[in-house]
Design a protein around this motif. Structure first.
Motif, PDB file in Angstrom:
ATOM      1  N   VAL A  50     -89.541  52.739   3.102  1.00  0.00           N
ATOM      2  CA  VAL A  50     -89.877  54.007   3.789  1.00  0.00           C
ATOM      3  C   VAL A  50     -88.873  54.693   4.318  1.00  0.00           C
ATOM      4  O   VAL A  50     -88.754  56.153   4.421  1.00  0.00           O
ATOM      5  N   ALA A  51     -88.241  54.204   5.048  1.00  0.00           N
ATOM      6  CA  ALA A  51     -86.924  54.682   6.091  1.00  0.00           C
ATOM      7  C   ALA A  51     -85.887  55.358   5.052  1.00  0.00           C
ATOM      8  O   ALA A  51     -85.477  56.654   5.336  1.00  0.00           O
ATOM      9  N   ALA A 127     -94.124  56.804  10.611  1.00  0.00           N
ATOM     10  CA  ALA A 127     -93.753  57.882   9.708  1.00  0.00           C
ATOM     11  C   ALA A 127     -94.259  59.242   9.846  1.00  0.00           C
ATOM     12  O   ALA A 127     -93.408  60.223  10.080  1.00  0.00           O
ATOM     13  N   ALA A 128     -95.390  59.198  10.344  1.00  0.00           N
ATOM     14  CA  ALA A 128     -96.214  60.764  10.291  1.00  0.00           C
ATOM     15  C   ALA A 128     -95.424  61.302  11.612  1.00  0.00           C
ATOM     16  O   ALA A 128     -95.395  62.548  11.894  1.00  0.00           O
ATOM     17  N   LEU A 129     -94.976  60.402  12.671  1.00  0.00           N
ATOM     18  CA  LEU A 129     -94.622  60.929  13.921  1.00  0.00           C
ATOM     19  C   LEU A 129     -93.067  61.439  13.765  1.00  0.00           C
ATOM     20  O   LEU A 129     -92.623  62.499  14.120  1.00  0.00           O
ATOM     21  N   TRP A 198     -85.736  53.728  16.005  1.00  0.00           N
ATOM     22  CA  TRP A 198     -87.156  53.713  16.556  1.00  0.00           C
ATOM     23  C   TRP A 198     -88.167  53.334  15.550  1.00  0.00           C
ATOM     24  O   TRP A 198     -89.183  52.588  15.654  1.00  0.00           O
ATOM     25  N   PHE A 199     -88.027  54.146  14.514  1.00  0.00           N
ATOM     26  CA  PHE A 199     -89.150  53.814  13.177  1.00  0.00           C
ATOM     27  C   PHE A 199     -88.951  52.248  12.785  1.00  0.00           C
ATOM     28  O   PHE A 199     -90.042  51.887  12.367  1.00  0.00           O
ATOM     29  N   SER A 205     -83.982  55.747  20.915  1.00  0.00           N
ATOM     30  CA  SER A 205     -84.182  56.972  21.845  1.00  0.00           C
ATOM     31  C   SER A 205     -84.470  58.239  21.023  1.00  0.00           C
ATOM     32  O   SER A 205     -83.500  58.764  20.440  1.00  0.00           O
ATOM     33  N   LEU A 206     -85.596  58.620  20.851  1.00  0.00           N
ATOM     34  CA  LEU A 206     -85.820  59.884  20.236  1.00  0.00           C
ATOM     35  C   LEU A 206     -85.411  60.947  21.057  1.00  0.00           C
ATOM     36  O   LEU A 206     -84.913  62.169  20.396  1.00  0.00           O
ATOM     37  N   PHE A 207     -85.381  60.920  22.409  1.00  0.00           N
ATOM     38  CA  PHE A 207     -84.877  62.001  23.187  1.00  0.00           C
ATOM     39  C   PHE A 207     -83.266  62.315  22.900  1.00  0.00           C
ATOM     40  O   PHE A 207     -82.625  63.356  22.915  1.00  0.00           O
ATOM     41  N   LEU A 208     -82.599  60.977  22.746  1.00  0.00           N
ATOM     42  CA  LEU A 208     -80.989  61.348  22.402  1.00  0.00           C
ATOM     43  C   LEU A 208     -80.762  62.288  21.227  1.00  0.00           C
ATOM     44  O   LEU A 208     -79.991  62.815  21.012  1.00  0.00           O
TER      45      LEU A 208
END
Length: 238
Positions: A50-51, A127-129, A198-199, A205-208
């Motif tokens: 998926v990734a 995945a949706a996120l 993250w996935f 870190s999504l923020f980074l």
């Protein structure tokens, strides 16, 4: 304009190219990845498939946006836009939307096939996120790539380079933690590795990545202003 942009892409030239691009190629990719991992039934292997599919969609977006803009350069449309309406929202919205439709269509079909083959849906919420984030980041990177190579002898140069390294630097084949230090550093230069970590593991870190994407966006805007002035000067000289 959007319809014209979509039809100008090679995926929609006829039904054969559509089937190859959106059905046959995804199926072969899934089978190849599954055979190479030899663990297709495990959750980790499915997430890896998926990734890679998600990052392949980013690569498709990059290639599509690049093809659209290079086509406009060849036809003189890009020059006309730069001189008469360099900040046309309609022009760029059409380009971004067309590339987004192709990438989104491809990844949805691929992930649907993954679900059918594996009968596993544990990855869908994550995945949706991350998919919208990846596509937004992909649009930014693609924009920077095409602007940097605007009026270059090889207008595909930057897009081809990024398209080649984008999956490697996202850490979806080999974990970033196993990379040598210099390569691990390079992964931080694109806004994908933390999101994909993250996935895959829940620890990235999504923020980074959003900060890195913001830096690329500022670079793209600066380069666009510079290139518009350059293109206008070139047009006046001619």
């Amino acid at each position: 304009m959007l319809k014209i942009d979509l039809l100008s892409l090679p995926y929609f030239r006829n039904w054969r190219t559509f089937v190859v691009s959106f059905v046959i190629t995804p199926v072969l990719e899934i089978l190849m990845i599954g055979l190479l991992r030899a663990q297709f039934s495990s959750i980790a292997a499915i997430k890896s498939v998926v990734a890679i599919s998600l990052m392949t969609a980013v690569g498709t977006l990059l290639g599509s946006l690049s093809a659209l803009f290079v086509n406009d350069q060849v036809r003189g449309v890009a020059l006309e836009m730069a001189v008469e309406s360099p900040y046309s929202i309609k022009y760029w919205t059409s380009k971004f939307t067309a590339a987004l439709i192709v990438a989104l269509g491809q990844v949805i079909i691929t992930l649907f096939l993954v679900t059918i083959v594996t009968r596993d849906t544990s990855w869908i919420s994550r995945a949706a996120l991350v998919l919208p984030l990846l596509l937004i980041y992909g649009e930014i990177i693609a924009f920077v790539a095409i602007i940097i190579s605007w009026q270059h002898d090889d207008p595909y140069l930057t897009a081809n380079i990024l398209g080649t390294v984008i999956i490697l630097l996202s850490g979806v084949i080999v974990p970033v933690s196993l990379y040598p230090k210099w390569l691990a550093f390079l992964t931080q230069c694109l806004p994908f590795s933390q999101t994909m970590q993250w996935f895959l593991t829940g620890s990235g870190s999504l923020f980074l990545d959003s900060i890195v994407a913001g830096i690329w966006l500022l670079l793209g805007i600066s380069m666009y202003h510079y290139q518009i002035k350059r293109v206008k000067r070139h047009a006046m000289i001619q």
